[in-house]
Design a protein around this motif. Structure first.
Motif, mmCIF file in Angstrom:
data_model
loop_
_atom_site.group_PDB
_atom_site.id
_atom_site.type_symbol
_atom_site.label_atom_id
_atom_site.label_comp_id
_atom_site.label_asym_id
_atom_site.label_seq_id
_atom_site.Cartn_x
_atom_site.Cartn_y
_atom_site.Cartn_z
ATOM 1 N N UNK A 196 0.830 -1.206 0.000
ATOM 2 C CA UNK A 196 0.000 0.000 0.000
ATOM 3 C C UNK A 196 0.867 1.260 0.000
ATOM 4 N N UNK A 197 2.017 1.232 0.641
ATOM 5 C CA UNK A 197 2.931 2.365 0.613
ATOM 6 C C UNK A 197 3.427 2.616 -0.810
ATOM 7 N N UNK A 198 3.828 1.551 -1.472
ATOM 8 C CA UNK A 198 4.311 1.650 -2.854
ATOM 9 C C UNK A 198 3.235 2.236 -3.765
ATOM 10 N N UNK A 199 2.031 1.675 -3.684
ATOM 11 C CA UNK A 199 0.938 2.126 -4.543
ATOM 12 C C UNK A 199 0.470 3.524 -4.151
ATOM 13 N N UNK A 200 0.463 3.832 -2.864
ATOM 14 C CA UNK A 200 0.043 5.156 -2.407
ATOM 15 C C UNK A 200 0.961 6.236 -2.967
ATOM 16 N N UNK A 201 2.249 6.018 -2.882
ATOM 17 C CA UNK A 201 3.198 7.019 -3.383
ATOM 18 C C UNK A 201 3.019 7.238 -4.883
ATOM 19 N N UNK A 202 2.836 6.151 -5.617
ATOM 20 C CA UNK A 202 2.650 6.269 -7.057
ATOM 21 C C UNK A 202 1.326 6.954 -7.387
ATOM 22 N N UNK A 203 0.280 6.631 -6.642
ATOM 23 C CA UNK A 203 -1.028 7.247 -6.866
ATOM 24 C C UNK A 203 -0.992 8.747 -6.554
ATOM 25 N N UNK A 204 -0.306 9.111 -5.499
ATOM 26 C CA UNK A 204 -0.168 10.537 -5.171
ATOM 27 C C UNK A 204 0.567 11.258 -6.300
ATOM 28 N N UNK A 205 1.625 10.652 -6.827
ATOM 29 C CA UNK A 205 2.366 11.272 -7.933
ATOM 30 C C UNK A 205 1.497 11.433 -9.174
ATOM 31 N N UNK A 206 0.779 10.373 -9.557
ATOM 32 C CA UNK A 206 -0.001 10.448 -10.798
ATOM 33 C C UNK A 206 -1.193 11.388 -10.663
ATOM 34 N N UNK A 207 -1.862 11.378 -9.517
ATOM 35 C CA UNK A 207 -3.018 12.267 -9.361
ATOM 36 C C UNK A 207 -2.581 13.729 -9.295
ATOM 37 N N UNK A 208 -1.493 14.008 -8.600
ATOM 38 C CA UNK A 208 -0.982 15.383 -8.547
ATOM 39 C C UNK A 208 -0.467 15.831 -9.917
ATOM 40 N N UNK A 209 0.154 14.925 -10.641
ATOM 41 C CA UNK A 209 0.668 15.253 -11.966
ATOM 42 C C UNK A 209 -0.454 15.657 -12.915
ATOM 43 N N UNK A 210 -1.588 14.983 -12.819
ATOM 44 C CA UNK A 210 -2.710 15.346 -13.706
ATOM 45 C C UNK A 210 -3.170 16.774 -13.414
ATOM 46 N N UNK A 211 -3.252 17.146 -12.147
ATOM 47 C CA UNK A 211 -3.662 18.507 -11.785
ATOM 48 C C UNK A 211 -2.615 19.532 -12.214
ATOM 49 N N UNK A 212 -1.348 19.223 -11.993
ATOM 50 C CA UNK A 212 -0.286 20.163 -12.337
ATOM 51 C C UNK A 212 -0.167 20.360 -13.847
ATOM 52 N N UNK A 213 -0.291 19.285 -14.594
ATOM 53 C CA UNK A 213 -0.224 19.408 -16.055
ATOM 54 C C UNK A 213 -1.429 20.151 -16.609
ATOM 55 N N UNK A 214 -2.590 19.970 -15.987
ATOM 56 C CA UNK A 214 -3.754 20.724 -16.445
ATOM 57 C C UNK A 214 -3.547 22.212 -16.204
ATOM 58 N N UNK A 215 -2.872 22.561 -15.136
ATOM 59 C CA UNK A 215 -2.535 23.957 -14.893
ATOM 60 C C UNK A 215 -1.714 24.540 -16.034
ATOM 61 N N UNK A 216 -0.854 23.733 -16.613
ATOM 62 C CA UNK A 216 -0.060 24.185 -17.758
ATOM 63 C C UNK A 216 -0.924 24.353 -19.001
ATOM 64 N N UNK A 217 -1.966 23.529 -19.135
ATOM 65 C CA UNK A 217 -2.882 23.652 -20.279
ATOM 66 C C UNK A 217 -3.484 25.056 -20.306
ATOM 67 N N UNK A 218 -3.793 25.580 -19.136
ATOM 68 C CA UNK A 218 -4.461 26.878 -19.046
ATOM 69 C C UNK A 218 -3.586 28.021 -19.552
ATOM 70 N N UNK A 219 -2.275 27.824 -19.562
ATOM 71 C CA UNK A 219 -1.379 28.881 -20.007
ATOM 72 C C UNK A 219 -0.864 28.717 -21.429
ATOM 73 N N UNK A 220 -1.306 27.683 -22.111
ATOM 74 C CA UNK A 220 -0.803 27.390 -23.456
ATOM 75 C C UNK A 220 -1.737 27.996 -24.498
ATOM 76 N N UNK A 221 -1.156 28.622 -25.522
ATOM 77 C CA UNK A 221 -1.975 29.242 -26.560
ATOM 78 C C UNK A 221 -2.150 28.408 -27.810
ATOM 79 N N UNK A 222 -1.221 27.515 -28.075
ATOM 80 C CA UNK A 222 -1.245 26.730 -29.316
ATOM 81 C C UNK A 222 -1.997 25.426 -29.076
ATOM 82 N N UNK A 223 -2.927 25.100 -29.985
ATOM 83 C CA UNK A 223 -3.752 23.907 -29.817
ATOM 84 C C UNK A 223 -2.935 22.627 -29.690
ATOM 85 N N UNK A 224 -1.870 22.503 -30.473
ATOM 86 C CA UNK A 224 -1.048 21.290 -30.413
ATOM 87 C C UNK A 224 -0.429 21.120 -29.023
ATOM 88 N N UNK A 225 -0.016 22.216 -28.426
ATOM 89 C CA UNK A 225 0.552 22.161 -27.075
ATOM 90 C C UNK A 225 -0.522 21.811 -26.048
#
Length: 116
Positions: free
Chosen positions: A32-61
């Motif tokens: 559970x420790x192994x999976x918890x750490x990975x789940x925290x990374x992937x769930x936080x990464x989705x939120x952080x990357x979406x934050x970058x979407x908001x600042x991108x002007x080009x559709x491909x990006x």
């Protein structure tokens, strides 16, 4: 989860925070420790990357960043499924997270389709 269910940025952040809170006070086994750490990374990464979407002007990006969000959400989905099958948490504990994860995936897929 967020009171405003239509604010995707807020929902992604709330999803990541809910996962952090789930594991914050639970004693963890090796698995559970192994999976918890990975789940925290992937769930936080989705939120952080979406934050970058908001600042991108080009559709491909935007599409590229949204695909990263989607990849991370799908990883979170697999992780939650494994934890459920391994009975690391009860299905009741994970139901809301799995449901929100599924909805977020559907929203990101729709956003990608609408840009194309």
């Amino acid at each position: 989860m967020s009171e405003n269910k239509y604010d995707l940025c807020e929902r992604l952040e709330d999803f990541a925070a809910s996962i952090i809170l789930l594991y914050d006070k639970k004693p963890l086994s090796y698995a559970s420790d192994y999976l918890a750490k990975q789940l925290i990374r992937s769930s936080c990464s989705s939120a952080l990357n979406y934050g970058e979407v908001l600042g991108v002007g080009i559709d491909a990006d935007k599409i590229n960043k949204l695909r990263i969000c989607l990849k991370e959400l799908r990883e979170s989905q697999r992780n939650l499924n494994i934890q459920s099958k391994a009975k690391l948490f009860s299905n009741e504990d994970l139901f809301g997270l799995k449901n929100e994860n599924d909805q977020l995936i559907r929203i990101i897929v729709t956003r990608i389709k609408n840009i194309n």
